[in-house]
Design an enzyme around this catalytic site. Structure first.
Site, short mmCIF file in Angstrom:
data_model
loop_
_atom_site.label_atom_id
_atom_site.label_comp_id
_atom_site.label_asym_id
_atom_site.label_seq_id
_atom_site.Cartn_x
_atom_site.Cartn_y
_atom_site.Cartn_z
N LYS A 89 5.60 35.42 27.57
CA LYS A 89 6.94 35.41 26.97
C LYS A 89 6.90 34.64 25.65
O LYS A 89 7.46 35.07 24.65
CB LYS A 89 7.95 34.76 27.94
CG LYS A 89 8.31 35.70 29.08
CD LYS A 89 9.01 35.01 30.22
CE LYS A 89 9.15 35.98 31.39
NZ LYS A 89 9.58 35.37 32.63
N GLN B 248 12.06 29.95 34.89
CA GLN B 248 11.10 30.80 35.61
C GLN B 248 11.25 30.60 37.11
O GLN B 248 11.10 29.50 37.63
CB GLN B 248 9.67 30.45 35.14
CG GLN B 248 8.60 31.36 35.69
CD GLN B 248 8.68 32.79 35.15
OE1 GLN B 248 8.88 33.01 33.96
NE2 GLN B 248 8.57 33.77 36.04
N ASP C 185 18.31 36.06 31.32
CA ASP C 185 17.81 36.72 32.53
C ASP C 185 18.94 37.51 33.22
O ASP C 185 18.68 38.29 34.13
CB ASP C 185 17.31 35.65 33.52
CG ASP C 185 15.84 35.82 33.83
OD1 ASP C 185 15.26 36.84 33.38
OD2 ASP C 185 15.27 34.96 34.52
#
Ligand code: NAP
Length: 302
Positions: free
Chosen positions: A58, A102, A125
């Site tokens: 990422k 994460q 997200d």
């Protein structure tokens, strides 16, 4: 189609590269016209090797596209308060437009309050309930990256999905539920199947669009698939390969299903590469929206 019995491959790698190039151009003009550099903060708690690889990818992608990348790694034994404080600090930082924590977090931590603590405008997200609610209401906020990537692959392949029967196997907040909403927004008639669905194969056989996100290697067999269906395989499963090397397979029996479907995403190289590209798209959108600029639609042609 390559011949009368073999599906065409939906190339997620090439599509992701195209999308990334488009985002890179958008970042350049955002920077030169408005002096804004989209900033993505990624929070990693602990040292899970798979998560470390995702986070590294990422960061690399963000930097390649001209974005600012902020990585925050906390020790595995961090307490809830420390993680929450970090998220609150990132919420308050104007250089940070997107925050990604994460998942999964180490077992002693509660993920829900962490997700809830993220400012929905920075929730790249798309996991915050406000964004889930917006998706359902058709008032689009941040959409989870993997289903967004699948929608783009399907749009490019099919153009118009109106009236198609779509079956999504899986009902997670991360994938199955938002995917069903996106297909509904494309005017499909949507069935969401899950572990308690009776006669799953019969549901699948009715699908013009079949999306599998289960996490069970090669579960979807050729006789579950309607001839000519478009199949999207989200699953990532590691099975023993030749020698000691693990082999990556999806939730769909690719070799046999590709003889029945009209188009199919491979694993790897299908849905996977789209996820990071869509994360960058969400970060770009987040930067624009937080600076009062017009929203951008996901491009279909690039
Ligand atoms: P998840 O939260 O574990 O959800 C799995 C879903 O599959 C659940 O809704 C479950 O039903 C359903 N299921 C389990 N066994 C089933 C069965 N025998 N028949 C029908 N449905 C069944 O997983 P997820 O996060 O949605 O991810 C699913 C898969 O996609 C995983 O392999 C994951 O690695 C992959 N994935 C890939 C990407 C990518 O970037 N390519 C991103 C996200 C996820 P219940 O709700 O009834 O338990």
């Amino acid at each position: 189609m390559n011949d009368s019995t073999t599906a065409s491959i939906i190339d997620g790698k090439a599509t992701a590269l195209g999308l990334r190039a488009w985002i890179g151009d958008q970042v350049i003009s955002l920077n030169s016209n408005h002096g804004i550099k989209p900033g993505l903060a990624v929070v990693l708690v602990g040292e899970d090797p798979a998560s470390e690889v995702y986070v590294r990818n990422k960061r690399k992608t963000a930097v390649k596209l001209g974005m600012e990348s902020y990585e925050h790694t906390l020790p595995a034994d961090s307490d809830q308060e420390t993680v929450m404080r970090l998220v609150q600090g990132l919420n308050a930082d104007p250089k940070v437009h997107g925050i990604l924590v994460q998942l999964p977090l180490p077992k002693h931590l509660d993920e829900k309050p962490v997700v809830l603590a993220i400012n929905p405008l920075k929730d790249v997200d798309g996991l915050h309930p406000e964004n889930a609610g917006r998706l359902m209401a058709g008032n689009v906020g941040m959409v989870p990256c993997t289903p967004l990537g699948c929608q783009l692959l399907l749009r490019r392949r099919m153009r118009d999905m109106t009236g198609k029967d779509a079956v999504v196997i899986g009902r997670s907040m991360l994938f199955g539920k938002p995917m069903a909403q996106l297909l509904l927004s494309e005017n499909c008639t949507v069935t969401t199947a899950h572990s308690r669905t009776a006669d799953l194969a019969a549901h699948c056989r009715r699908a013009d669009i079949l999306v599998a996100a289960v996490g069970r290697a090669e579960m979807v067999k050729a006789d579950w698939v309607k001839p000519g269906a478009v199949v999207v395989d989200v699953g990532i499963n590691r099975i023993p390969g030749e020698g000691k090397k693990a082999k990556l397979v999806g939730d769909v029996d690719f070799a046999l299903v590709s003889k029945v479907a009209s188009a199919i995403t491979p694993v790897p190289g299908g849905v996977g590469p789209m996820t990071i590209a869509c994360l960058m798209f969400n970060t770009l959108r987040a930067a624009r929206l937080q600076n009062g600029l017009a929203d951008v639609d996901m491009p279909t042609d690039f």
